[in-house]
Design an enzyme around this catalytic site. Structure first.
Site, PDB file in Angstrom:
ATOM      1  N   HIS A 287      -4.336 -36.971 -20.498  1.00  0.00           N
ATOM      2  CA  HIS A 287      -2.956 -36.555 -20.259  1.00  0.00           C
ATOM      3  C   HIS A 287      -2.895 -35.135 -19.704  1.00  0.00           C
ATOM      4  O   HIS A 287      -3.789 -34.316 -19.933  1.00  0.00           O
ATOM      5  CB  HIS A 287      -2.130 -36.647 -21.546  1.00  0.00           C
ATOM      6  CG  HIS A 287      -2.601 -35.721 -22.639  1.00  0.00           C
ATOM      7  ND1 HIS A 287      -2.300 -34.373 -22.656  1.00  0.00           N
ATOM      8  CD2 HIS A 287      -3.336 -35.955 -23.744  1.00  0.00           C
ATOM      9  CE1 HIS A 287      -2.831 -33.812 -23.726  1.00  0.00           C
ATOM     10  NE2 HIS A 287      -3.476 -34.750 -24.408  1.00  0.00           N
ATOM     11  N   GLY A 288      -1.834 -34.844 -18.982  1.00  0.00           N
ATOM     12  CA  GLY A 288      -1.624 -33.493 -18.486  1.00  0.00           C
ATOM     13  C   GLY A 288      -1.414 -32.512 -19.636  1.00  0.00           C
ATOM     14  O   GLY A 288      -1.255 -32.902 -20.798  1.00  0.00           O
TER      15      GLY A 288
ATOM     16  N   SER B 225      -0.100 -30.460 -22.479  1.00  0.00           N
ATOM     17  CA  SER B 225       1.053 -30.658 -23.360  1.00  0.00           C
ATOM     18  C   SER B 225       1.650 -29.310 -23.754  1.00  0.00           C
ATOM     19  O   SER B 225       1.056 -28.250 -23.527  1.00  0.00           O
ATOM     20  CB  SER B 225       0.638 -31.422 -24.623  1.00  0.00           C
ATOM     21  OG  SER B 225      -0.104 -30.581 -25.493  1.00  0.00           O
ATOM     22  N   GLU B 226       2.820 -29.361 -24.372  1.00  0.00           N
ATOM     23  CA  GLU B 226       3.467 -28.128 -24.835  1.00  0.00           C
ATOM     24  C   GLU B 226       2.596 -27.414 -25.865  1.00  0.00           C
ATOM     25  O   GLU B 226       2.563 -26.185 -25.913  1.00  0.00           O
ATOM     26  CB  GLU B 226       4.832 -28.460 -25.424  1.00  0.00           C
ATOM     27  CG  GLU B 226       5.836 -28.953 -24.378  1.00  0.00           C
ATOM     28  CD  GLU B 226       7.155 -29.382 -24.973  1.00  0.00           C
ATOM     29  OE1 GLU B 226       7.220 -29.578 -26.206  1.00  0.00           O
ATOM     30  OE2 GLU B 226       8.132 -29.528 -24.208  1.00  0.00           O
TER      31      GLU B 226
ATOM     32  N   GLY C  14      -3.869 -33.308 -32.152  1.00  0.00           N
ATOM     33  CA  GLY C  14      -4.251 -34.554 -32.809  1.00  0.00           C
ATOM     34  C   GLY C  14      -3.195 -35.635 -32.692  1.00  0.00           C
ATOM     35  O   GLY C  14      -2.727 -35.949 -31.598  1.00  0.00           O
TER      36      GLY C  14
ATOM     37  N   ARG D 181       2.736 -37.695 -24.937  1.00  0.00           N
ATOM     38  CA  ARG D 181       2.097 -36.990 -23.818  1.00  0.00           C
ATOM     39  C   ARG D 181       1.251 -37.932 -22.959  1.00  0.00           C
ATOM     40  O   ARG D 181       1.176 -37.759 -21.738  1.00  0.00           O
ATOM     41  CB  ARG D 181       1.263 -35.814 -24.335  1.00  0.00           C
ATOM     42  CG  ARG D 181       0.203 -36.156 -25.374  1.00  0.00           C
ATOM     43  CD  ARG D 181      -0.251 -34.868 -26.070  1.00  0.00           C
ATOM     44  NE  ARG D 181      -1.381 -35.036 -26.975  1.00  0.00           N
ATOM     45  CZ  ARG D 181      -1.276 -35.371 -28.250  1.00  0.00           C
ATOM     46  NH1 ARG D 181      -0.076 -35.636 -28.782  1.00  0.00           N
ATOM     47  NH2 ARG D 181      -2.357 -35.447 -29.023  1.00  0.00           N
TER      48      ARG D 181
ATOM     49  N   GLU E 235      -5.307 -39.563 -29.751  1.00  0.00           N
ATOM     50  CA  GLU E 235      -6.229 -38.438 -29.854  1.00  0.00           C
ATOM     51  C   GLU E 235      -6.941 -38.466 -31.207  1.00  0.00           C
ATOM     52  O   GLU E 235      -6.476 -39.093 -32.163  1.00  0.00           O
ATOM     53  CB  GLU E 235      -5.454 -37.116 -29.672  1.00  0.00           C
ATOM     54  CG  GLU E 235      -6.259 -35.838 -29.824  1.00  0.00           C
ATOM     55  CD  GLU E 235      -7.426 -35.721 -28.855  1.00  0.00           C
ATOM     56  OE1 GLU E 235      -8.383 -36.504 -29.003  1.00  0.00           O
ATOM     57  OE2 GLU E 235      -7.397 -34.838 -27.978  1.00  0.00           O
TER      58      GLU E 235
ATOM     59  N   HIS F 129      -7.833 -37.401 -34.780  1.00  0.00           N
ATOM     60  CA  HIS F 129      -6.987 -36.840 -35.838  1.00  0.00           C
ATOM     61  C   HIS F 129      -7.666 -35.585 -36.387  1.00  0.00           C
ATOM     62  O   HIS F 129      -8.792 -35.639 -36.879  1.00  0.00           O
ATOM     63  CB  HIS F 129      -6.801 -37.879 -36.943  1.00  0.00           C
ATOM     64  CG  HIS F 129      -5.688 -37.578 -37.892  1.00  0.00           C
ATOM     65  ND1 HIS F 129      -5.658 -36.426 -38.654  1.00  0.00           N
ATOM     66  CD2 HIS F 129      -4.568 -38.272 -38.211  1.00  0.00           C
ATOM     67  CE1 HIS F 129      -4.563 -36.435 -39.399  1.00  0.00           C
ATOM     68  NE2 HIS F 129      -3.886 -37.536 -39.147  1.00  0.00           N
ATOM     69  N   TYR F 130      -6.961 -34.449 -36.314  1.00  0.00           N
ATOM     70  CA  TYR F 130      -7.550 -33.176 -36.732  1.00  0.00           C
ATOM     71  C   TYR F 130      -7.196 -32.776 -38.163  1.00  0.00           C
ATOM     72  O   TYR F 130      -7.399 -31.624 -38.554  1.00  0.00           O
ATOM     73  CB  TYR F 130      -7.147 -32.061 -35.763  1.00  0.00           C
ATOM     74  CG  TYR F 130      -8.041 -31.981 -34.552  1.00  0.00           C
ATOM     75  CD1 TYR F 130      -9.290 -31.382 -34.625  1.00  0.00           C
ATOM     76  CD2 TYR F 130      -7.644 -32.511 -33.334  1.00  0.00           C
ATOM     77  CE1 TYR F 130     -10.116 -31.308 -33.517  1.00  0.00           C
ATOM     78  CE2 TYR F 130      -8.463 -32.446 -32.215  1.00  0.00           C
ATOM     79  CZ  TYR F 130      -9.698 -31.842 -32.314  1.00  0.00           C
ATOM     80  OH  TYR F 130     -10.519 -31.778 -31.214  1.00  0.00           O
TER      81      TYR F 130
ATOM     82  N   ARG G  29     -16.496 -29.324 -32.367  1.00  0.00           N
ATOM     83  CA  ARG G  29     -17.528 -29.739 -31.422  1.00  0.00           C
ATOM     84  C   ARG G  29     -18.683 -30.530 -32.028  1.00  0.00           C
ATOM     85  O   ARG G  29     -19.490 -31.087 -31.285  1.00  0.00           O
ATOM     86  CB  ARG G  29     -18.085 -28.510 -30.695  1.00  0.00           C
ATOM     87  CG  ARG G  29     -17.076 -27.861 -29.766  1.00  0.00           C
ATOM     88  CD  ARG G  29     -16.532 -28.862 -28.763  1.00  0.00           C
ATOM     89  NE  ARG G  29     -15.677 -28.251 -27.761  1.00  0.00           N
ATOM     90  CZ  ARG G  29     -14.951 -28.921 -26.890  1.00  0.00           C
ATOM     91  NH1 ARG G  29     -14.979 -30.250 -26.902  1.00  0.00           N
ATOM     92  NH2 ARG G  29     -14.189 -28.297 -26.020  1.00  0.00           N
TER      93      ARG G  29
END
Length: 228
Positions: free
Chosen positions: A9-10, A12-13, A22, A60, A87, A89-90, A115
């Protein structure tokens, strides 16, 4: 010859604000919308005709799909949406500024969470998770499958079934498939397709709003891949 188009996706905000996103649902920034429009224009200029698209349940990625297809005059193609392409999940990091997280937890620890292949960030609490359980977009999902936090490894484990059961079936029919998703769900697909090692995949950077073309043979072995 089957062709796979992967597009993160481009911007995001929250990308623009340097926040962990996430599964939090945010819109594209103005830059992100322009990136998606430019991607659609590139597809049109290169004469790439898409047969079917897959995307996540997050705004997004949905917006990126819409802008890309509209700009390439292919809005009418079928679009399949799945949580499996969400995405990574963080966990508790979602909503935190990345620089502030480094100050709180330490540069090395945050780098490891972001990472490492198989290290998860701290899990969400039940209270933090409640908003997802109430979200209508996940009403058909067995809540036991909804993550509290994910590593790239567990992200890959949830992405592979949609590849095996759906995406690959269209490719085996010789179709051109668009997957508009997220940095880590696309990174997981790249690891799977290219058989990238656990050590090497963590260094892969996925450009925002840029079509990554995979040319495949009839058995879905990778012949070539490149950004438009």
């Amino acid at each position: 010859m089957p062709k796979l188009i992967l597009c993160r996706h481009g911007q995001s905000e929250w990308n623009a604000k340097n926040l962990f996103t996430g599964w939090e649902d945010v819109q594209l920034s103005e830059q992100g919308r322009n990136e998606a429009i430019t991607s659609g224009r590139k597809l049109k200029e290169n004469g790439i005709e898409i047969d079917v698209a897959f995307t996540s349940l997050l705004t997004r990625a949905l917006e990126t799909t819409q802008f890309l297809l509209a700009e390439s005059d292919q809005e009418w193609i079928p679009v399949h949406k799945s949580w499996r392409l969400n995405e990574r999940h963080y966990g508790k990091l979602q909503g935190l500024n990345k620089d502030e997280a480094r100050k709180e937890f330490g540069e090395e620890q945050v780098h490891q969470w972001r990472r490492s292949y198989d290290v998860k960030p701290p899990a969400q609490t039940e209270e933090q998770r409640e908003s997802y359980l109430k979200d209508r977009r996940y009403r058909h999902l067995d809540h036991r499958m909804m993550p509290y936090s994910e590593s790239l490894k567990t992200t890959l484990e949830r992405v592979v079934p949609i590849w095996t059961d759906k995406i690959s079936q269209h490719l085996l029919d010789g179709e051109t498939v668009l997957v508009a998703a997220h940095g880590n769900s696309i990174r997981a697909l790249i690891k799977y397709l290219d058989n990238v090692s656990d050590e090497d995949i963590i260094g892969y950077e996925i450009k925002t709003g840029a079509p990554l073309i995979y040319e495949l043979d009839d058995n879905l072995n990778v012949i070539d891949h490149y950004y438009l």
